[in-house]
Design an enzyme around this catalytic site. Structure first.
Site, short mmCIF file in Angstrom:
data_model
loop_
_atom_site.label_atom_id
_atom_site.label_comp_id
_atom_site.label_asym_id
_atom_site.label_seq_id
_atom_site.Cartn_x
_atom_site.Cartn_y
_atom_site.Cartn_z
N HIS A 160 0.83 -1.21 0.00
CA HIS A 160 0.00 0.00 0.00
C HIS A 160 0.85 1.26 0.00
CE1 HIS A 160 -2.80 2.94 2.23
NE2 HIS A 160 -3.04 2.98 0.94
N ASN A 202 -4.62 4.31 8.04
CA ASN A 202 -6.04 4.62 7.89
C ASN A 202 -6.88 4.17 9.08
OD1 ASN A 202 -6.22 6.10 5.47
ND2 ASN A 202 -5.95 4.24 4.28
#
Length: 386
Positions: free
Chosen positions: A137, A187
């Site tokens: 990511h 996140n």
């Protein structure tokens, strides 16, 4: 190693630029020719900016472009050693794409998703050989952002995450290892920065400008939560919150905000739409914050306690190591210091007192303290002393 990238949007093009700059031949795939041309132009513009800033020579930029091959044919992935997907955040679509990739890629080709919100394990489940699959990511813009979260699936073979971590390090990035849980590290841990700030706004304690002032001027954050949400775009930020909330079986700690949902419904997406929490029209006058130090500190400590609690729980549940949690938040979202170190500076007992005060006032489970934070406060210990 030849690298294949699926999807030529901002993330896919950015990852392609990173890999090509690091010396890899890159195949950038998109079914839309216009999207590929846009990606080519975007990469060229990005390289020019790096040259203008003295961060890249003309020769290196030309070599990077020469390594890039723009294609709409997946058969070009036949010689790839790694294929990274960076397309729409839809589980079924991603699973179908990797089924197609496995028909073409060699048996030893590694497969990866750049997803920020979907389960790596669920995507891997669609593969015939899920042991070679994991999450890589990147953060936007990929050429500039150092942090990369490496996320093994439940099926990923032992040692692969470390191999990919070494590869990403060779690209000049800073990788961290995370468990395959909703939001991974950044996140997940960052959700209260937005959610608690909106809650303070909704309660009428302070307006957006004052909250942003408190977090930046008193807390040292680079951007306040409302300015940052407007910058990210509410279509992106709200959807990530929704995904994390659903991923945690609707835990109230991650509940999305009706206020942000209304902005999204109205099309007030932030800077790119000209309106969000702030007005971005030409000539618009920014609102003046209420520069009240006592009020500002109370806002800061409330948001900070929630952030620290989230980091503490991530450590307690072994989502990532203490060092990687700190590195992720300082590198990925540029927090002024690691949250666990910040907790130690304030004292876990003080952070716990703030959380318990909020819990007793609201009687909401969103303010429950992490068992690890409570234990450290009880035993008069710190995060870096255990």
């Amino acid at each position: 190693m030849t690298i294949g990238i699926i999807g030529s949007g901002a993330m896919g093009a950015g990852i392609a630029q990173v890999a090509a700059t690091a010396g890899h031949p890159v195949r950038l795939l998109d079914q839309n020719p216009a999207a590929l041309e846009k990606a080519r132009a975007g990469i060229e513009a990005s390289l020019r900016k790096l040259m203008e800033k003295g961060k890249l020579t003309a020769g290196a930029a030309a070599a990077t472009l020469a390594r890039l091959h723009f294609t709409s044919t997946m058969t070009d992935f036949a010689d790839c050693g790694l294929v990274v997907e960076a397309i729409v955040e839809d589980l079924a679509v991603k699973q179908q794409v990797f089924k197609q990739v496995e028909e073409i890629a060699s048996a030893d080709c590694l497969l990866a998703s750049n997803t920020s919100s979907l389960s790596i394990t669920a995507i891997a489940a669609a593969c015939r050989r899920p042991e070679r699959f994991l999450g890589i990511h990147f953060f936007n813009p990929a050429p500039l952002m150092r942090l990369v979260e490496i996320v093994p699936a439940a099926q990923t073979r032992a040692g692969l995450a470390e191999e990919v971590k070494a590869l990403v390090t060779s690209w000049g990035k800073t990788p961290v290892l995370a468990q395959d849980t909703p939001g991974f590290i950044v996140n997940r841990v960052a959700r209260p920065f937005y959610g608690e700030a909106i809650r303070i706004l909704e309660e009428g304690i302070a307006d957006a400008a004052t909250i942003d002032w408190a977090l930046t001027e008193l807390g040292g954050f680079r951007m306040g939560p409302f300015a940052l949400m407007d910058f990210i775009g509410h279509d992106v930020n709200f959807r990530v919150t929704e995904a994390v909330y659903a991923g945690f079986f609707y835990d109230s700690r991650y509940r999305p905000s009706l206020t942000q949902q209304r902005l999204l419904a109205a099309g007030y997406l932030g800077r790119k739409a000209g309106w969000g929490f702030y007005d971005y029209a030409p000539g618009a006058v920014p609102p003046t914050p209420r520069r009240d130090a006592k009020l500002g500190l109370s806002i800061l400590h409330r948001v900070l306690a929630m952030l620290i609690n989230e980091a503490a729980d991530a450590l307690y549940l072994r989502v990532a190591s203490r060092e990687d949690l700190e590195l992720a938040m300082t590198t990925g979202v540029n927090y002024p210091q690691g949250l666990l170190a910040w907790a130690d500076a304030l004292g876990p007992a003080q952070v716990l007192a703030t959380l318990d005060g909020l819990y007793h006032e609201y009687h909401e489970d969103r303010y429950r303290a992490s068992p690890l934070l409570r234990r450290l406060a009880r035993d008069n210990q710190t995060f870096f002393s255990v």
